[in-house]
Design a protein around this motif. Structure first.
Motif, PDB file in Angstrom:
ATOM      1  N   ILE A  64       3.032  -3.147  -5.483  1.00 17.43           N
ATOM      2  CA  ILE A  64       3.775  -2.066  -6.298  1.00 17.43           C
ATOM      3  C   ILE A  64       2.617  -0.850  -6.260  1.00 17.43           C
ATOM      4  O   ILE A  64       3.010   0.119  -5.935  1.00 17.43           O
ATOM      5  CB  ILE A  64       3.897  -2.429  -7.879  1.00 17.43           C
ATOM      6  N   GLN A  65       1.424  -1.032  -6.463  1.00 18.80           N
ATOM      7  CA  GLN A  65       0.336  -0.008  -6.165  1.00 18.80           C
ATOM      8  C   GLN A  65       0.424   0.725  -4.927  1.00 18.80           C
ATOM      9  O   GLN A  65       0.557   1.748  -4.786  1.00 18.80           O
ATOM     10  CB  GLN A  65      -0.943  -0.477  -6.534  1.00 18.80           C
ATOM     11  N   THR A  66       0.733   0.008  -3.752  1.00 24.77           N
ATOM     12  CA  THR A  66       1.044   0.525  -2.523  1.00 24.77           C
ATOM     13  C   THR A  66       2.007   1.343  -2.303  1.00 24.77           C
ATOM     14  O   THR A  66       1.992   2.458  -1.828  1.00 24.77           O
ATOM     15  CB  THR A  66       0.891  -0.536  -1.418  1.00 24.77           C
ATOM     16  N   HIS A  67       3.238   0.812  -2.726  1.00 26.57           N
ATOM     17  CA  HIS A  67       4.464   1.589  -2.858  1.00 26.57           C
ATOM     18  C   HIS A  67       4.295   2.650  -3.498  1.00 26.57           C
ATOM     19  O   HIS A  67       4.973   3.744  -3.143  1.00 26.57           O
ATOM     20  CB  HIS A  67       5.552   0.763  -3.423  1.00 26.57           C
ATOM     21  N   TYR A  68       3.614   2.880  -4.842  1.00 26.20           N
ATOM     22  CA  TYR A  68       3.574   4.160  -5.624  1.00 26.20           C
ATOM     23  C   TYR A  68       2.494   5.065  -5.075  1.00 26.20           C
ATOM     24  O   TYR A  68       2.256   5.995  -5.768  1.00 26.20           O
ATOM     25  CB  TYR A  68       3.668   3.823  -7.004  1.00 26.20           C
ATOM     26  N   GLY A  69       1.415   4.579  -4.173  1.00 21.27           N
ATOM     27  CA  GLY A  69       0.427   5.495  -3.813  1.00 21.27           C
ATOM     28  C   GLY A  69      -0.690   5.733  -4.948  1.00 21.27           C
ATOM     29  O   GLY A  69      -1.456   6.354  -5.007  1.00 21.27           O
TER      30      GLY A  69
END
Length: 200
Positions: A72-77
């Protein structure tokens, strides 16, 4: 409203106070101010432009396992330090307030640590609080956390001159907000007397 007046006026009243305190008492009152302001910032409710964005992130992480959290962190930057902090806060069931309180504690510790190294700590605080303390820390949680660590890095470097520690602290700041990377080149400017570096 009283909170804002306290944050604005306390440093200036302390700066112009005719009372001469011993160094231990000065440190105590600086620490007391730092703790109270950290509580004001950390326990705020629906304050700041990013409040609801951060709340949405917290809700996303709340029911996720650690592997999914970093997807999720990667998706939202988002940065890993802030992400992990949200997940831990969710596991401890202390809510977004736990995240904000931890971040505000880092920010205020860094600000006090830096101001304490200045000739007039209360004047430095009085200058910093209106924008960095209220506008930034009350809204941009990740950026404020990174700024707090950057303050520690600068004050530590000025005191001990360790470039390795400075760079390590800036890397730590980057796990809360990646923009902290712009501070790494400044290690070559701090305490530098070489004209080419200053020109660059």
């Amino acid at each position: 409203m009283l909170t804002y007046w306290y944050m604005y006026l306390m440093p200036f009243l302390a700066a112009i106070s005719p009372l001469k305190l011993q160094s231990t008492a000065k440190l105590f009152f600086l620490g007391l101010f730092g703790v109270t302001v950290a509580l004001f910032i950390g326990l705020r409710h629906e304050v700041g432009n990013d409040w609801f964005h951060y709340l949405d992130y917290y809700d996303l992480f709340l029911n996720s396992n650690l592997y999914d959290v970093f997807k999720i962190q990667t998706h939202y930057g988002l940065e890993p330090g802030y992400t992990l902090l949200n997940w831990v806060s969710g596991q401890l069931n202390i809510g977004i307030y736990g995240v904000n309180l931890f971040c505000s504690a880092i920010f205020m510790y860094g600000l006090i640590y830096f101001c304490k190294s200045q000739p007039y700590p209360w004047v430095s605080l009085g200058i910093a609080i209106p924008f960095i303390g209220i506008v930034t820390a009350m809204g941009a949680t990740r950026q404020a956390t990174a700024i707090g660590i950057i303050y520690i890095a600068i004050a530590s470097f000025n005191k001990k001159g360790s470039k390795t520690k400075y760079i390590a602290l800036i890397c730590l700041a980057m796990i809360f907000h990646k923009s902290a990377i712009i501070m790494i080149p400044f290690v070559f400017l701090l305490k530098s007397k070489k004209t080419p570096w200053l020109l660059i």
